[in-house]
Design a protein around this motif. Structure first.
Motif, mmCIF file in Angstrom:
data_model
loop_
_atom_site.group_PDB
_atom_site.id
_atom_site.type_symbol
_atom_site.label_atom_id
_atom_site.label_comp_id
_atom_site.label_asym_id
_atom_site.label_seq_id
_atom_site.Cartn_x
_atom_site.Cartn_y
_atom_site.Cartn_z
ATOM 1 N N LYS A 18 0.823 -1.216 0.000
ATOM 2 C CA LYS A 18 0.000 0.000 0.000
ATOM 3 C C LYS A 18 0.855 1.264 0.000
ATOM 4 C CE LYS A 18 -3.892 -2.344 2.090
ATOM 5 N NZ LYS A 18 -4.636 -2.614 3.338
ATOM 6 N N TYR A 22 0.714 -0.050 -4.911
ATOM 7 C CA TYR A 22 0.447 -1.175 -5.809
ATOM 8 C C TYR A 22 -0.845 -1.882 -5.417
ATOM 9 C CZ TYR A 22 5.420 -0.997 -7.149
ATOM 10 O OH TYR A 22 6.655 -0.616 -7.593
ATOM 11 N N THR A 23 -1.535 -2.397 -6.412
ATOM 12 C CA THR A 23 -2.635 -3.308 -6.151
ATOM 13 C C THR A 23 -2.026 -4.686 -5.929
ATOM 14 O OG1 THR A 23 -2.916 -3.931 -8.466
ATOM 15 C CG2 THR A 23 -4.188 -2.013 -7.686
ATOM 16 N N GLN A 24 -2.839 -5.614 -5.446
ATOM 17 C CA GLN A 24 -2.342 -6.978 -5.273
ATOM 18 C C GLN A 24 -1.917 -7.546 -6.629
ATOM 19 O OE1 GLN A 24 -5.409 -9.182 -3.253
ATOM 20 N NE2 GLN A 24 -4.672 -8.545 -1.235
ATOM 21 N N LYS A 25 -2.668 -7.229 -7.658
ATOM 22 C CA LYS A 25 -2.352 -7.738 -8.994
ATOM 23 C C LYS A 25 -1.021 -7.172 -9.501
ATOM 24 C CE LYS A 25 -4.449 -8.802 -13.356
ATOM 25 N NZ LYS A 25 -5.713 -9.100 -13.986
ATOM 26 N N GLU A 26 -0.790 -5.887 -9.293
ATOM 27 C CA GLU A 26 0.462 -5.261 -9.726
ATOM 28 C C GLU A 26 1.665 -5.853 -8.995
ATOM 29 O OE1 GLU A 26 -1.106 -0.798 -10.956
ATOM 30 O OE2 GLU A 26 -0.671 -1.245 -8.849
ATOM 31 N N ASP A 35 -2.086 -13.160 -8.263
ATOM 32 C CA ASP A 35 -2.666 -12.219 -7.313
ATOM 33 C C ASP A 35 -3.325 -12.970 -6.155
ATOM 34 O OD1 ASP A 35 -4.541 -13.067 -9.287
ATOM 35 O OD2 ASP A 35 -5.861 -11.388 -8.827
#
Length: 48
Positions: A18, A22-26, A35
Motif C-alpha cells: 500500500k 500497488y494493487t495486489q495484482k500489480e 494475485d
C-alpha cells in the motif's frame, strides 16, 4: 525449526504494498506470482 508468524508477515506485505501504491495484482506481476498468492500472504492463509 523457525516458525514465521503468517499474520504478521501478511500485515507487513500489505503495508509495504500500500505504501508503494500497488494493487495486489500489480505486486503479483512484479514478483511473478498470482494475485491469489498475494492475497493469501496478506490474509495469513499461506506463505507459499
Amino acid at each position: 525449526m523457525f516458525q514465521m508468524d503468517k499474520k504478521k508477515f501478511g500485515a507487513f506485505v500489505s503495508q509495504l504494498r500500500k505504501e508503494q501504491g500497488y494493487t495486489q495484482k500489480e505486486l503479483a506481476q512484479k514478483l511473478f506470482v498470482s494475485d491469489k498468492a498475494v492475497s493469501k500472504w496478506e490474509t495469513g492463509v499461506s506463505l507459499r
